[in-house]
Design an enzyme around this catalytic site. Structure first.
Site: not given
Length: 370
Positions: A49, A227, A254-255, A258, A298, A339, A341
């Site tokens: 990432s 990612g 995460c990514l 999105q 971000g 995350h 994990e």
């Protein structure tokens, strides 16, 4: 000496380590970000990432427990620079297999040590994330920015960092349970480990995989991994997710979270300086339960854009109110911005993998496949 020179001309002095080139033409601009975790430099350096970024670590002593290959989150790094206050020169514990500096040297990561990382972090918090260059002299950096075109991309004309981070071809990880697809945008190994621990047989797919390629293996569900980069610059991945999310149980991380929002018609936006660290508090707005989370991103989902998307916001960041989790009101889909994990960071959110396994099993039972 060596320098980080930011786009606005501000510079920070240090000493070079790792893989530096003397060729001035090799100077390249990358986004400068910071992480506030107290430990876990190895996981951060190998977290894909961070692809395309220069990472500042706020913990002042770095490298003091050496390098252990089994703790890598990927078999490669796409980190473009590492900035620390104090770098341990040794190899740390008796069981380590090298040093942080060795890894940076071997994997092409430019390093800068002896930097006032407190001042640098405060500057980024005040003025927001900025691009920067790592150079041997301040003058080279200033000349680079003087000639930089405003419409230039930091990554040049190269492909998105996701495509430089993902696996090149699909591969299978044996398991005793049902087959689970993982769409790899730069997946961390600890995500895969958690899925393995829950009995899944796993097929990992490259980011460019088509819905037809994934569905031809008849998976019981799909995980959209973490990612790097701007999700809105991945229209092909958004289209793939849109084609899949009403066909399979989905977990977005995460990514992946999105991309789910974009696939449903939502929007994302860039945060001033991102969320990167292991102590970000998140609250479940349905139960009132709060947990500490590990984060590295971000961009965030625009909550107002989720109206009529079918998604309900379930988790919210207690620091700034940003969307940290969603669930679909019709389809078996959940996603988290953080995350779950850990690696590095708290592990108290790993129960999200248990919830997803239960969703997959219910869906299989409904279809008579369990």
């Amino acid at each position: 000496m060596a320098y980080l020179v930011l786009k606005d001309g501000t510079s920070f002095e240090g000493e070079a380590f790792g893989a530096w080139l003397n060729d001035i033409t090799s100077v390249a601009a990358h986004e400068v970000v910071f992480n506030t975790s107290m430990s876990g430099y190895q996981e951060m350096v190998t977290d894909l990432s961070y692809a395309g970024q220069i990472l500042v670590l706020t913990q002042p002593q770095i490298g003091n427990y050496g390098w252990h290959h089994e703790e890598n989150e990927a078999d490669k790094t796409r980190l473009q620079g590492l900035i620390v206050r104090e770098l341990s020169e040794g190899e740390g514990s008796l069981h380590c297999e090298g040093s942080l500096e060795d890894y940076c040297q071997q994997h092409g990561v430019q390093g800068l040590k002896g930097v006032d990382t407190r001042a640098l972090t405060r500057y980024l918090r005040q003025f927001g994330t900025l691009p920067g260059v790592l150079v041997h002299t301040r003058e080279i950096g200033l000349e680079f920015w003087a000639n930089f075109q405003e419409n230039e991309e930091l990554e040049g004309n190269s492909e998105h960092w996701v495509y430089r981070s993902t696996v090149k071809e699909a591969y299978e990880i044996p398991g005793s349970g049902s087959l689970l697809a993982v769409l790899d945008f730069g997946a961390k190994r600890n995500i895969i480990r958690h899925l393995q621990e829950r009995g899944f047989r796993i097929m990992v797919f490259p980011a460019r995989s088509t819905p037809e390629e994934i569905l031809s293996h008849h998976p019981s569900g799909i995980v959209l991994s973490n990612g790097p980069g701007d999700p809105e610059k991945l229209p092909e991945c958004v289209a793939t997710v849109r084609s899949l999310y009403d066909k399979l149980p989905v977990l977005g991380i995460c990514l992946g979270h999105q991309l789910l929002a974009l696939a449903a018609g939502g929007e994302t936006y860039k945060l001033p300086f991102g969320h990167r660290g292991g102590n970000h508090p998140v609250i479940d707005i349905r139960t009132g339960k709060a947990t500490m989370t590990s984060q590295n991103h971000g961009y965030a989902v625009q909550e107002a854009s989720l109206k009529d998307s079918g998604f309900e916001v379930t988790l919210r960041n207690l620091n700034d109110g940003t969307v940290e989790g969603m669930e679909h009101q019709t389809y078996p889909i959940l996603s988290v911005q953080f995350h779950p994990e850990g690696a590095p960071g708290p592990e108290e959110n790993a129960e999200i993998f248990d919830r997803f396994r239960a969703i997959v099993e219910r869906n299989l039972a409904k279809k008579g496949r369990l």
